[in-house]
Design a protein around this motif. Structure first.
Motif, mmCIF file in Angstrom:
data_model
loop_
_atom_site.group_PDB
_atom_site.id
_atom_site.type_symbol
_atom_site.label_atom_id
_atom_site.label_comp_id
_atom_site.label_asym_id
_atom_site.label_seq_id
_atom_site.Cartn_x
_atom_site.Cartn_y
_atom_site.Cartn_z
ATOM 1 N N MET A 1 0.847 -1.200 0.000
ATOM 2 C CA MET A 1 0.000 0.000 0.000
ATOM 3 C C MET A 1 0.881 1.248 0.000
ATOM 4 O O MET A 1 1.881 1.304 0.717
ATOM 5 C CB MET A 1 -0.859 0.030 1.255
ATOM 6 C CG MET A 1 -1.980 -0.968 1.243
ATOM 7 S SD MET A 1 -2.914 -0.830 2.761
ATOM 8 C CE MET A 1 -1.671 -1.178 3.962
ATOM 9 N N GLU B 1 -2.749 6.129 6.300
ATOM 10 C CA GLU B 1 -1.954 5.661 7.442
ATOM 11 C C GLU B 1 -1.365 6.828 8.233
ATOM 12 O O GLU B 1 -0.363 6.674 8.932
ATOM 13 C CB GLU B 1 -0.850 4.698 6.986
ATOM 14 C CG GLU B 1 -1.409 3.363 6.548
ATOM 15 C CD GLU B 1 -0.479 2.174 6.780
ATOM 16 O OE1 GLU B 1 0.679 2.378 7.198
ATOM 17 O OE2 GLU B 1 -0.929 1.047 6.532
ATOM 18 N N TYR C 1 -6.492 -4.573 6.265
ATOM 19 C CA TYR C 1 -6.587 -4.029 4.906
ATOM 20 C C TYR C 1 -6.644 -5.157 3.893
ATOM 21 O O TYR C 1 -6.126 -6.252 4.112
ATOM 22 C CB TYR C 1 -5.441 -3.050 4.604
ATOM 23 C CG TYR C 1 -4.063 -3.495 5.007
ATOM 24 C CD1 TYR C 1 -3.353 -4.427 4.266
ATOM 25 C CD2 TYR C 1 -3.444 -2.952 6.128
ATOM 26 C CE1 TYR C 1 -2.079 -4.816 4.634
ATOM 27 C CE2 TYR C 1 -2.164 -3.338 6.511
ATOM 28 C CZ TYR C 1 -1.491 -4.275 5.759
ATOM 29 O OH TYR C 1 -0.227 -4.669 6.125
ATOM 30 N N ALA D 1 -2.844 -6.676 8.366
ATOM 31 C CA ALA D 1 -1.674 -7.369 8.840
ATOM 32 C C ALA D 1 -1.695 -7.260 10.355
ATOM 33 O O ALA D 1 -2.165 -6.267 10.916
ATOM 34 C CB ALA D 1 -0.399 -6.746 8.298
ATOM 35 N N ARG E 1 8.835 -5.837 10.229
ATOM 36 C CA ARG E 1 9.027 -4.418 9.899
ATOM 37 C C ARG E 1 10.161 -3.874 10.775
ATOM 38 O O ARG E 1 10.181 -4.153 11.975
ATOM 39 C CB ARG E 1 7.765 -3.620 10.207
ATOM 40 C CG ARG E 1 6.466 -4.137 9.609
ATOM 41 C CD ARG E 1 5.328 -3.307 10.192
ATOM 42 N NE ARG E 1 4.007 -3.717 9.766
ATOM 43 C CZ ARG E 1 3.244 -4.620 10.396
ATOM 44 N NH1 ARG E 1 3.702 -5.236 11.475
ATOM 45 N NH2 ARG E 1 2.041 -4.895 9.950
ATOM 46 N N ARG F 1 6.486 0.894 8.863
ATOM 47 C CA ARG F 1 5.304 0.558 8.058
ATOM 48 C C ARG F 1 5.395 1.083 6.628
ATOM 49 O O ARG F 1 4.497 0.872 5.826
ATOM 50 C CB ARG F 1 4.034 1.176 8.685
ATOM 51 C CG ARG F 1 3.669 0.685 10.057
ATOM 52 C CD ARG F 1 2.332 1.311 10.481
ATOM 53 N NE ARG F 1 2.318 2.748 10.279
ATOM 54 C CZ ARG F 1 2.522 3.649 11.241
ATOM 55 N NH1 ARG F 1 2.761 3.257 12.471
ATOM 56 N NH2 ARG F 1 2.497 4.940 10.987
HETATM 57 N N1 GLY Z 1 1.931 -0.409 6.003
HETATM 58 C C1 GLY Z 1 1.223 -1.578 6.326
HETATM 59 C C2 GLY Z 1 1.792 -2.395 7.382
HETATM 60 O O1 GLY Z 1 2.887 -2.140 7.850
HETATM 61 O O2 GLY Z 1 1.146 -3.354 7.781
#
Ligand code: GLY
Length: 398
Positions: A61, A67, A273, A286, A329, A355
């Motif tokens: 995304m 966000e 999402y 997620a 992440r 993210r």
């Molecule tokens: N930007 C989406 C996530 O980190 O799940």
């Protein structure tokens, strides 16, 4: 420019040095290597599996607006600037490689399922308006008119036509090709330790004991950036792994079009999402879990994602589930990346994208190339300089 310095082990021939050595062949390392090589510098990437990493899991995304979070105004500016560069970046990469990257300017719809969700979305809408961003409040009926597969109970939503998507797997594959065509050399090994000579980073020791030398080294190892041996403690990037579990489903031709844009919601406080690709893939994500290096896909994680996605789009239970995966992440204390030179001469970092790794790829590539080629960190990256976390910077701001 070859270096003749002897290796620490002396067990192997010393490698010829390059101008720039990038540690980490994920999306950030590859984009940095590509852009830098385009400027004529000799570049090498160290990674056992280039093109792997968090981008193999990410949904892709490009959601600067949906966000948006309180207290992240500086990051918003960076995200918006990178989103602005995406069409040209994708087109250039496709032109250069002949590979599609799945950039899809489809927009995003963020919806609310109950009154708590709606209050949360109203807050987000107000914050977006105060930040000068474009988003439009829709009734539940208007949301369903746009996306007929949405649950009848949807209470309202935000239409954000500027938040798009790209396919991170296609993007990384194209970046590997682009790097190869630009002459980037790949070393398919783990980087074990940074080598420092005097007060300068001069190279990397590989897991097999070989040493590589370079004029400048970029640490772009995502969550693993904190674990490279030999990096002095005061320049170690403060990244931590934040686990995300994600699902991939397929929309059979008979069900298409299932969704025409990214649909997202906050359900019971958790973000969900659904990202529909042109080729029929539907990514559902997620989780966000602080569990260290754990990449186990759990029944609980899959259950929660499917439960929340089903509340949002009931028809999802008809679709084949083709993949479950977890990635890490690279989180930082302020949720923003670290970009540019460190306090150790010769060592730069490009990590901590948390993210926004996929979204920030074009801009990261440009600012890192500028820092490496011209020695100048562009203005937009200055708030994200790594020294903001150094003990000295914290003493001054106290
Ligand atoms: N930007 C989406 C996530 O980190 O799940």
């Amino acid at each position: 420019m070859p270096r003749t310095r002897a290796t620490a082990q002396g067990a192997h021939e010393p490698s010829r040095g390059v101008d720039v050595l990038v540690i980490g062949g994920g999306i950030i390392g590859l984009a940095t290597a590509w852009r830098t090589a385009q400027h004529g510098l000799s570049v090498a990437v160290v990674d056992p599996t280039p093109g792997g990493g968090a981008a193999q899991v990410a949904a892709g995304m490009l959601a600067a607006v949906t966000e948006l979070h309180y207290g992240e105004q500086a990051l918003l500016a960076l995200n918006l600037e990178s989103a602005r560069r995406y069409p040209d970046f994708s087109a250039e990469l496709e032109e250069c490689t002949g590979q599609e990257v799945g950039y899809r300017p489809c927009g995003t719809l963020a919806v609310a399922l109950d009154s708590d969700d709606r209050a949360h979305l109203r807050e987000l809408h107000a914050l977006q308006q105060r930040s000068g961003l474009e988003s439009q409040w829709l009734s539940g009926r208007e949301c369903r008119r746009l996306e007929p597969m949405l649950a009848p109970g949807v209470r309202g939503g935000l239409r954000v036509d500027g938040d798009h998507q790209v396919d991170p797997r296609r993007l990384t594959s194209a970046l590997v090709t682009a790097c190869e065509r630009a002459g980037v050399v790949f070393h398919h090994h783990w980087a074990q330790a940074l080598t420092v000579h005097g007060d300068r980073a001069v190279g990397v020791r590989l897991a097999d004991g070989r040493e590589l030398h370079a004029e400048q080294i970029v640490l772009a190892g995502g969550s693993y950036s904190r674990d490279l041996e030999g990096v002095p403690p005061h320049v170690l990037p403060p990244v931590r792994p934040v686990k995300g579990q994600i699902l991939r489903l397929t929309v059979p031709a008979a069900f298409a079009p299932f969704l025409s844009r990214t649909v997202r919601a906050v359900v019971r406080g958790g973000s969900i999402y659904l990202v529909p690709r042109q080729d029929g893939e539907l990514v559902v994500g997620a989780t966000s879990e602080e569990l260290g290096w754990d990449t186990t896909v759990t029944a609980g994680g899959v259950y929660e994602l499917l439960r929340d996605a089903h509340e949002l789009v009931p028809g999802i239970t008809e679709l084949p589930l083709v993949e479950t995966r977890a990635g890490l992440r690279p989180g930082t204390p302020d949720n923003a990346p670290l970009l540019g030179p460190t306090a150790l001469p010769g060592l730069l970092v490009a990590t901590g994208h948390y993210r926004n790794g996929v979204l920030l790829t074009p801009l990261t590539a440009d600012v890192m190339a500028s820092a490496l080629v011209c020695g100048v960190l562009p203005d937009e990256a200055l708030p994200f300089a790594p020294h903001r976390f150094s003990p000295l910077a914290q003493e001054h701001s106290a």
